[in-house]
Design a protein around this motif. Structure first.
Motif, PDB file in Angstrom:
ATOM      1  N   ASP A 117       0.842  -1.191   0.000  1.00  0.00           N
ATOM      2  CA  ASP A 117       0.000   0.000   0.000  1.00  0.00           C
ATOM      3  C   ASP A 117       0.880   1.244   0.000  1.00  0.00           C
ATOM      4  OD1 ASP A 117      -2.470  -1.212  -0.016  1.00  0.00           O
ATOM      5  OD2 ASP A 117      -2.640  -1.283   2.162  1.00  0.00           O
ATOM      6  N   ILE A 118       0.345   2.336  -0.524  1.00  0.00           N
ATOM      7  CA  ILE A 118       1.089   3.588  -0.552  1.00  0.00           C
ATOM      8  C   ILE A 118       1.127   4.224   0.828  1.00  0.00           C
ATOM      9  CG2 ILE A 118       1.187   5.919  -1.550  1.00  0.00           C
ATOM     10  CD1 ILE A 118       1.922   3.607  -3.433  1.00  0.00           C
ATOM     11  N   VAL A 119      -0.006   4.203   1.516  1.00  0.00           N
ATOM     12  CA  VAL A 119      -0.052   4.682   2.900  1.00  0.00           C
ATOM     13  C   VAL A 119      -0.317   3.488   3.800  1.00  0.00           C
ATOM     14  CG1 VAL A 119      -0.791   7.011   2.309  1.00  0.00           C
ATOM     15  CG2 VAL A 119      -2.510   5.261   2.708  1.00  0.00           C
ATOM     16  N   ILE A 125      -0.209   0.056  11.453  1.00  0.00           N
ATOM     17  CA  ILE A 125       0.421   0.957  12.424  1.00  0.00           C
ATOM     18  C   ILE A 125       0.117   0.515  13.845  1.00  0.00           C
ATOM     19  CG2 ILE A 125       0.577   3.354  13.214  1.00  0.00           C
ATOM     20  CD1 ILE A 125       1.834   2.817  10.515  1.00  0.00           C
ATOM     21  N   TYR A 126      -1.067  -0.048  14.045  1.00  0.00           N
ATOM     22  CA  TYR A 126      -1.392  -0.573  15.373  1.00  0.00           C
ATOM     23  C   TYR A 126      -0.419  -1.684  15.764  1.00  0.00           C
ATOM     24  CZ  TYR A 126      -3.820  -2.951  19.158  1.00  0.00           C
ATOM     25  OH  TYR A 126      -4.110  -3.548  20.357  1.00  0.00           O
ATOM     26  N   LEU A 127      -0.088  -2.549  14.813  1.00  0.00           N
ATOM     27  CA  LEU A 127       0.876  -3.613  15.088  1.00  0.00           C
ATOM     28  C   LEU A 127       2.248  -3.029  15.418  1.00  0.00           C
ATOM     29  CD1 LEU A 127       0.025  -6.203  12.286  1.00  0.00           C
ATOM     30  CD2 LEU A 127      -0.732  -6.182  14.661  1.00  0.00           C
ATOM     31  N   MET A 128       2.644  -1.988  14.692  1.00  0.00           N
ATOM     32  CA  MET A 128       3.918  -1.323  14.977  1.00  0.00           C
ATOM     33  C   MET A 128       3.919  -0.726  16.373  1.00  0.00           C
ATOM     34  SD  MET A 128       4.682   0.597  11.336  1.00  0.00           S
ATOM     35  CE  MET A 128       6.130   1.428  11.980  1.00  0.00           C
ATOM     36  N   GLN A 151       3.781   8.281  11.070  1.00  0.00           N
ATOM     37  CA  GLN A 151       4.285   7.197  10.237  1.00  0.00           C
ATOM     38  C   GLN A 151       3.925   7.406   8.765  1.00  0.00           C
ATOM     39  OE1 GLN A 151       6.352   4.837  10.919  1.00  0.00           O
ATOM     40  NE2 GLN A 151       6.466   5.117  13.127  1.00  0.00           N
ATOM     41  N   ASN A 152       2.712   7.868   8.499  1.00  0.00           N
ATOM     42  CA  ASN A 152       2.323   8.085   7.097  1.00  0.00           C
ATOM     43  C   ASN A 152       2.971   9.331   6.512  1.00  0.00           C
ATOM     44  OD1 ASN A 152       0.777   5.910   6.096  1.00  0.00           O
ATOM     45  ND2 ASN A 152      -0.928   6.503   7.414  1.00  0.00           N
ATOM     46  N   HIS A 153       3.298  10.315   7.359  1.00  0.00           N
ATOM     47  CA  HIS A 153       4.082  11.454   6.893  1.00  0.00           C
ATOM     48  C   HIS A 153       5.454  10.974   6.397  1.00  0.00           C
ATOM     49  CE1 HIS A 153       5.948  15.406   6.703  1.00  0.00           C
ATOM     50  NE2 HIS A 153       6.905  14.975   7.512  1.00  0.00           N
ATOM     51  N   THR A 175      -5.091   1.644  -8.566  1.00  0.00           N
ATOM     52  CA  THR A 175      -5.841   2.194  -7.430  1.00  0.00           C
ATOM     53  C   THR A 175      -4.928   2.895  -6.427  1.00  0.00           C
ATOM     54  OG1 THR A 175      -5.719   0.095  -6.207  1.00  0.00           O
ATOM     55  CG2 THR A 175      -7.631   0.420  -7.620  1.00  0.00           C
ATOM     56  N   PHE A 176      -3.636   2.577  -6.450  1.00  0.00           N
ATOM     57  CA  PHE A 176      -2.703   3.200  -5.499  1.00  0.00           C
ATOM     58  C   PHE A 176      -2.290   4.609  -5.930  1.00  0.00           C
ATOM     59  CE2 PHE A 176      -1.209  -1.361  -4.574  1.00  0.00           C
ATOM     60  CZ  PHE A 176      -2.122  -1.487  -3.530  1.00  0.00           C
ATOM     61  N   LYS A 177      -2.525   4.944  -7.201  1.00  0.00           N
ATOM     62  CA  LYS A 177      -2.052   6.234  -7.707  1.00  0.00           C
ATOM     63  C   LYS A 177      -2.707   7.413  -7.002  1.00  0.00           C
ATOM     64  CE  LYS A 177      -0.887   4.811 -12.426  1.00  0.00           C
ATOM     65  NZ  LYS A 177      -1.197   5.006 -13.867  1.00  0.00           N
ATOM     66  N   LYS A 178      -3.916   7.223  -6.514  1.00  0.00           N
ATOM     67  CA  LYS A 178      -4.661   8.325  -5.899  1.00  0.00           C
ATOM     68  C   LYS A 178      -3.982   8.867  -4.641  1.00  0.00           C
ATOM     69  CE  LYS A 178      -7.633   5.018  -3.462  1.00  0.00           C
ATOM     70  NZ  LYS A 178      -8.982   4.430  -3.403  1.00  0.00           N
ATOM     71  N   TYR A 179      -3.082   8.076  -4.052  1.00  0.00           N
ATOM     72  CA  TYR A 179      -2.402   8.507  -2.831  1.00  0.00           C
ATOM     73  C   TYR A 179      -1.131   9.311  -3.109  1.00  0.00           C
ATOM     74  CZ  TYR A 179      -5.436   5.038  -0.608  1.00  0.00           C
ATOM     75  OH  TYR A 179      -6.529   4.315  -0.180  1.00  0.00           O
ATOM     76  N   LEU A 180      -0.745   9.407  -4.381  1.00  0.00           N
ATOM     77  CA  LEU A 180       0.491  10.097  -4.740  1.00  0.00           C
ATOM     78  C   LEU A 180       0.182  11.281  -5.656  1.00  0.00           C
ATOM     79  CD1 LEU A 180       2.759   7.011  -5.536  1.00  0.00           C
ATOM     80  CD2 LEU A 180       2.917   8.491  -3.532  1.00  0.00           C
ATOM     81  N   PRO A 181       1.043  12.310  -5.642  1.00  0.00           N
ATOM     82  CA  PRO A 181       0.857  13.421  -6.583  1.00  0.00           C
ATOM     83  C   PRO A 181       0.997  12.925  -8.023  1.00  0.00           C
ATOM     84  CG  PRO A 181       2.503  13.950  -4.895  1.00  0.00           C
ATOM     85  CD  PRO A 181       2.222  12.494  -4.773  1.00  0.00           C
TER      86      PRO A 181
END
Length: 379
Positions: A117-119, A125-128, A151-153, A175-181
């Motif tokens: 995943d992109i983010v 993150i809960y596991l981390m 973490q996502n920053h 579908t992952f492109k939407k999370y990136l510029p």
């Protein structure tokens, strides 16, 4: 002849990524490329999956990925072997730094592939946040929303760095492109099938399977067992096979025993193909995935998938209610209902099974390698 170097941190090793890139390496060889694999460490003495003997494998001298010794060694290797393209199979910053600095002052093109995943999903993150002990762990959980944002920053900063240093940035799904510029360097190429497609002409057993590492926090096998417990008594002639092994096998065995869940078989470490061929249904309850390679592996063997919608690329693989079922994340009652319907309706299963097989034609290695070659030719 064009020369390709594929970089791994760990090779040979075990996993879906290794299976995918041995298939691609073999396909590049078939298409007239010279292929080199360079890694930092190896988990196995020989590759687990078939690798063409013409592929040349080397290991860098230091475990510190982007240290100067590795950069110098890789630079010399690139020059000596007249490499045209680096395909960096690891999107961590250190791997991108190593590859980009090693190719400085050359015309070599760097392609980095991001497998997840992109983010980060909240579940990951809960596991981390559960890692470690003492005050640090307490604070991560106390301020979990801030920890998630932090973490996502950092994740987005890493993608920005990768895009800056790479000539192409490959994702597993559009579908992952939407999370990136918006960036012309970004391109999506799906994973290829793991096995040869063979049309199914035999019979299947009343078998449901889960395939993957027995690592409870991310694969959530216990969740699948809760689902199986709901339907098992209605279908005493069916069995649930948990295919694979891992660090949480004992936990899973205890859960089965403590809850008296019937008709469950743990296979241990084994080749999964035989179970895809035998089983009618695959279920997946993972907390997160990048692609979910086992779904394609099941579908190409006429095994119908039911999968929790916990990762964005899932609709690229499954057309809901056509070649499988997409079920809401974390809702075991809805999932159990879909499983019960499919186990009860042979005609529905037969129709979905046929469509599952047909839909995997787009993922055959010949189609996927063409996308890779076309992309390399544009650089």
């Amino acid at each position: 002849m064009k020369n390709i170097l594929i970089f791994f941190r760990f090779f040979p090793s075990v996993g879906g990524t290794e299976r995918v890139f041995t298939i691609l390496a073999n396909s590049f060889i078939t298409n007239g490329y010279d292929v080199h694999i360079v890694s930092i460490e190896k988990s196995l003495d020989v590759p687990m999956f078939y690798l063409d003997k013409q592929v040349k494998c080397s290991i860098l001298p230091h475990k510190n990925v982007a240290c100067q010794e590795n950069i110098r060694t890789l630079h010399s290797y690139l020059i000596d072997n007249e490499i045209d393209y680096i395909i960096n199979n690891d999107s961590i910053k250190e791997a991108v730094k190593l590859c980009s600095e090693a190719k400085e002052n050359t015309n070599i093109k760097l392609v980095t592939i991001h497998h997840g995943d992109i983010v980060y999903k909240k579940e990951y993150i809960y596991l981390m946040a559960q890692q470690g002990s003492g005050l640090r762990r307490f604070l991560k959980n106390l301020f979990f929303p801030l920890y998630l944002k932090y973490q996502n920053h950092n994740r987005r900063k890493n993608h920005k760095f990768n895009l800056l240093k790479s000539d192409k940035y490959i994702l597993l799904s559009n579908t992952f492109k939407k999370y990136l510029p918006q960036n012309d360097k970004i391109m999506a190429i799906n994973n290829p099938l793991s096995y040869m497609r063979e049309e199914f002409n035999g019979t299947k057993e009343n078998m449901v399977i889960h395939v993957g590492r027995l690592s409870e926090p991310n694969k959530r096998v216990l969740l699948s067992l809760k689902i199986w417990a709901i339907v098992a008594d209605k279908h005493p002639d069916w069995k649930y096979y948990i295919v694979g092994d891992g660090e949480d096998r004992g936990l899973i065995e205890n859960f089965i025993q403590d809850n008296n869940i019937p008709n469950v078989v743990l296979t241990g470490k084994t080749e999964s193909l035989q179970y895809y061929k035998r089983a009618k249904i695959l279920i997946m309850t993972s907390a997160f995935e990048g692609w979910g390679l086992v779904i394609n592996e099941a579908m190409q063997n006429n095994c119908v998938p039911i999968v929790m919608y916990s990762f964005d690329s899932l609709p690229d693989i499954i057309a809901d209610q056509e070649n499988g079922f997409i079920s809401p994340n974390n809702d075991i009652e809805v999932f159990a209902d879909k499983l019960d319907r499919l186990m009860s309706d042979e005609m529905m299963w037969a129709d979905m099974s046929k469509k599952a097989y047909i839909s995997t034609a787009r993922f055959i290695p010949e189609n996927i390698i063409k996308q890779w070659i076309d992309m390399l030719n544009t650089l």
